[in-house]
Scaffold this motif. Structure first.
Motif, PDB file in Angstrom:
ATOM      1  N   UNK A 193       0.858  -1.190   0.000  1.00 59.64           N
ATOM      2  CA  UNK A 193       0.000   0.000   0.000  1.00 59.64           C
ATOM      3  C   UNK A 193       0.893   1.239   0.000  1.00 59.64           C
ATOM      4  N   UNK A 194       0.799   2.019  -1.069  1.00 59.77           N
ATOM      5  CA  UNK A 194       1.548   3.274  -1.142  1.00 59.77           C
ATOM      6  C   UNK A 194       0.751   4.350  -0.418  1.00 59.77           C
ATOM      7  N   UNK A 195       1.250   4.785   0.731  1.00 65.66           N
ATOM      8  CA  UNK A 195       0.572   5.807   1.531  1.00 65.66           C
ATOM      9  C   UNK A 195       1.335   7.126   1.446  1.00 65.66           C
ATOM     10  N   UNK A 196       0.599   8.220   1.523  1.00 57.64           N
ATOM     11  CA  UNK A 196       1.227   9.541   1.624  1.00 57.64           C
ATOM     12  C   UNK A 196       0.832  10.159   2.948  1.00 57.64           C
ATOM     13  N   UNK A 197       1.853  10.574   3.723  1.00 54.80           N
ATOM     14  CA  UNK A 197       1.620  11.270   4.983  1.00 54.80           C
ATOM     15  C   UNK A 197       2.103  12.714   4.844  1.00 54.80           C
ATOM     16  N   UNK A 198       1.220  13.649   5.182  1.00 59.08           N
ATOM     17  CA  UNK A 198       1.560  15.057   5.020  1.00 59.08           C
ATOM     18  C   UNK A 198       2.422  15.565   6.179  1.00 59.08           C
ATOM     19  N   UNK A 202      -0.427  13.075   8.854  1.00 57.08           N
ATOM     20  CA  UNK A 202      -1.762  12.539   8.599  1.00 57.08           C
ATOM     21  C   UNK A 202      -1.790  11.788   7.276  1.00 57.08           C
ATOM     22  N   UNK A 203      -2.521  10.693   7.258  1.00 57.02           N
ATOM     23  CA  UNK A 203      -2.682   9.911   6.038  1.00 57.02           C
ATOM     24  C   UNK A 203      -3.482  10.712   5.017  1.00 57.02           C
ATOM     25  N   UNK A 204      -2.888  10.952   3.839  1.00 57.46           N
ATOM     26  CA  UNK A 204      -3.533  11.768   2.814  1.00 57.46           C
ATOM     27  C   UNK A 204      -3.920  10.971   1.575  1.00 57.46           C
ATOM     28  N   UNK A 205      -3.401   9.758   1.456  1.00 56.10           N
ATOM     29  CA  UNK A 205      -3.760   8.896   0.327  1.00 56.10           C
ATOM     30  C   UNK A 205      -3.263   7.493   0.650  1.00 56.10           C
ATOM     31  N   UNK A 286       2.244  16.176  -4.891  1.00 60.00           N
ATOM     32  CA  UNK A 286       1.903  16.497  -3.507  1.00 60.00           C
ATOM     33  C   UNK A 286       3.116  17.046  -2.769  1.00 60.00           C
ATOM     34  N   UNK A 287       4.271  16.408  -2.944  1.00 64.90           N
ATOM     35  CA  UNK A 287       5.489  16.874  -2.277  1.00 64.90           C
ATOM     36  C   UNK A 287       5.870  18.269  -2.738  1.00 64.90           C
ATOM     37  N   UNK A 298      -4.806  17.459   1.695  1.00 64.28           N
ATOM     38  CA  UNK A 298      -5.918  16.763   2.330  1.00 64.28           C
ATOM     39  C   UNK A 298      -6.057  15.361   1.761  1.00 64.28           C
ATOM     40  N   UNK A 299      -6.902  14.554   2.412  1.00 61.64           N
ATOM     41  CA  UNK A 299      -7.062  13.179   1.962  1.00 61.64           C
ATOM     42  C   UNK A 299      -7.714  13.114   0.578  1.00 61.64           C
TER      43      UNK A 299
END
Length: 322
Positions: A193-198, A202-205, A286-287, A298-299
């Motif tokens: 699972x590729x997750x993005x944390x801001x 916080x989990x954003x995707x 996003x980065x 945001x998510x």
């Protein structure tokens, strides 16, 4: 403002380099993506980047100083690490990059420490009420069982032991081997699972991609899936202190009963991220927006379900090479 981006340990990450080039130039047409590698002359990703540099190994005492020197020379505003062995040393020296207005996209030391030592990772999973393969007593084992080193990567030194006759002194005496329950692939499919944390951790995707076929520890054939895994992770790890950027979770999923068993976390871009990118989970964008433009991330779940990736070998040809 410095808007050039540097990707470390570029190796074969051609698709990742190209993704950052594409997204960076949409916003900053004159900016470039720079790469570093131990052998940049033999790195296809280095040859497709805008410029590259040779650098020592991450465990060399000069690694951070060499990297900072390159960053200053190339006016780098963001550094993207890509391999496990450099994460700890970079996290420990993040302040040196901050002092030079360089966004080093690496999670904090404590979170990386949990991820790198699978014994501590099991404690992390326990704290977040996430199921993981249960330990097996190697002196009184039940079969089948699974063995892996607590600090391993790239699927090295992993063993499936189906009966007592297969268990050797090598397995029993190796100081780094962990013995754990075997997860049957007949009932459970493996996902990354590729997750993005801001910036706020916080989990954003979150993009689950099934690992249909794996080569050298990296996904070779895979497909994106909008399924129960997403809701599960949103419930369990909506916030992780110290986690930023792309964080990959590896887990097993039984779609018949929605059972999930987590096995690894890698706090960096995974080798299969290009599938998530092509599906619309645009983490380079996003980065860039979060760190260069100070936008809130945001998510989002605006990415394509059931996108199949079938990888093949391609060539990067370098003329007049010596």
């Amino acid at each position: 403002m410095k808007t050039n981006i540097l990707i470390t340990s570029a190796g074969q990450r051609v698709s990742l380099v190209k993704a950052f080039q594409t997204e960076l130039r949409k916003k900053y047409p004159d900016s470039k993506v720079v790469t570093v590698d131990l052998r940049p002359d033999l790195s296809p990703a280095c040859h497709v980047s805008d410029s590259y540099y040779k650098i020592c190994r991450a465990n060399n005492e000069n690694y951070v100083s060499e990297l900072l020197e390159i960053c200053e020379k190339e006016n780098i505003g963001m550094v993207i690490p890509t391999i496990d062995t450099e994460l700890r040393i970079l996290s420990e020296n993040k302040g040196l990059f901050d002092a030079k207005d360089i966004h080093l996209i690496v999670s904090d030391q404590e979170f990386i420490k949990h991820c790198r030592d699978k014994r501590e990772l099991n404690d992390f999973f326990k704290n977040y009420d996430i199921r993981f393969p249960q330990p097996v007593d190697k002196f009184n084992p039940t079969f089948p069982l699974f063995i892996k080193p607590y600090d391993g990567s790239l699927s090295k030194d992993i063993f499936i032991v189906k009966e007592a006759a297969q268990l050797t002194d090598f397995h029993l005496t190796h100081p780094k081997f962990m013995f754990m329950e075997y997860v049957d692939p007949e009932f459970y499919k493996e996902y990354t699972v590729d997750c993005y944390f801001n910036k706020s951790n916080e989990l954003s995707c979150a993009v689950p991609r099934q690992r249909i076929s794996v080569r050298s520890g990296e996904i070779h054939k895979g497909i994106t899936a909008k399924n129960h895994i997403i809701d599960y992770l949103k419930e369990k790890i909506n916030t992780i202190p110290g986690a930023i950027g792309c964080i990959t979770f590896q887990l097993f999923f039984n779609k018949d009963n929605n059972d999930i068993i987590a096995i690894e976390i890698n706090p960096r871009f995974g080798g299969g991220y290009p599938l998530s990118y092509e599906a619309g989970a645009n983490y380079p964008k996003m980065l860039i927006e979060e760190y260069f433009e100070n936008k809130n991330i945001d998510y989002t779940d605006n990415w394509e379900d059931k996108l199949l990736m079938l990888r093949y070998d391609a060539e990067v040809l370098v003329r007049d090479h010596e």
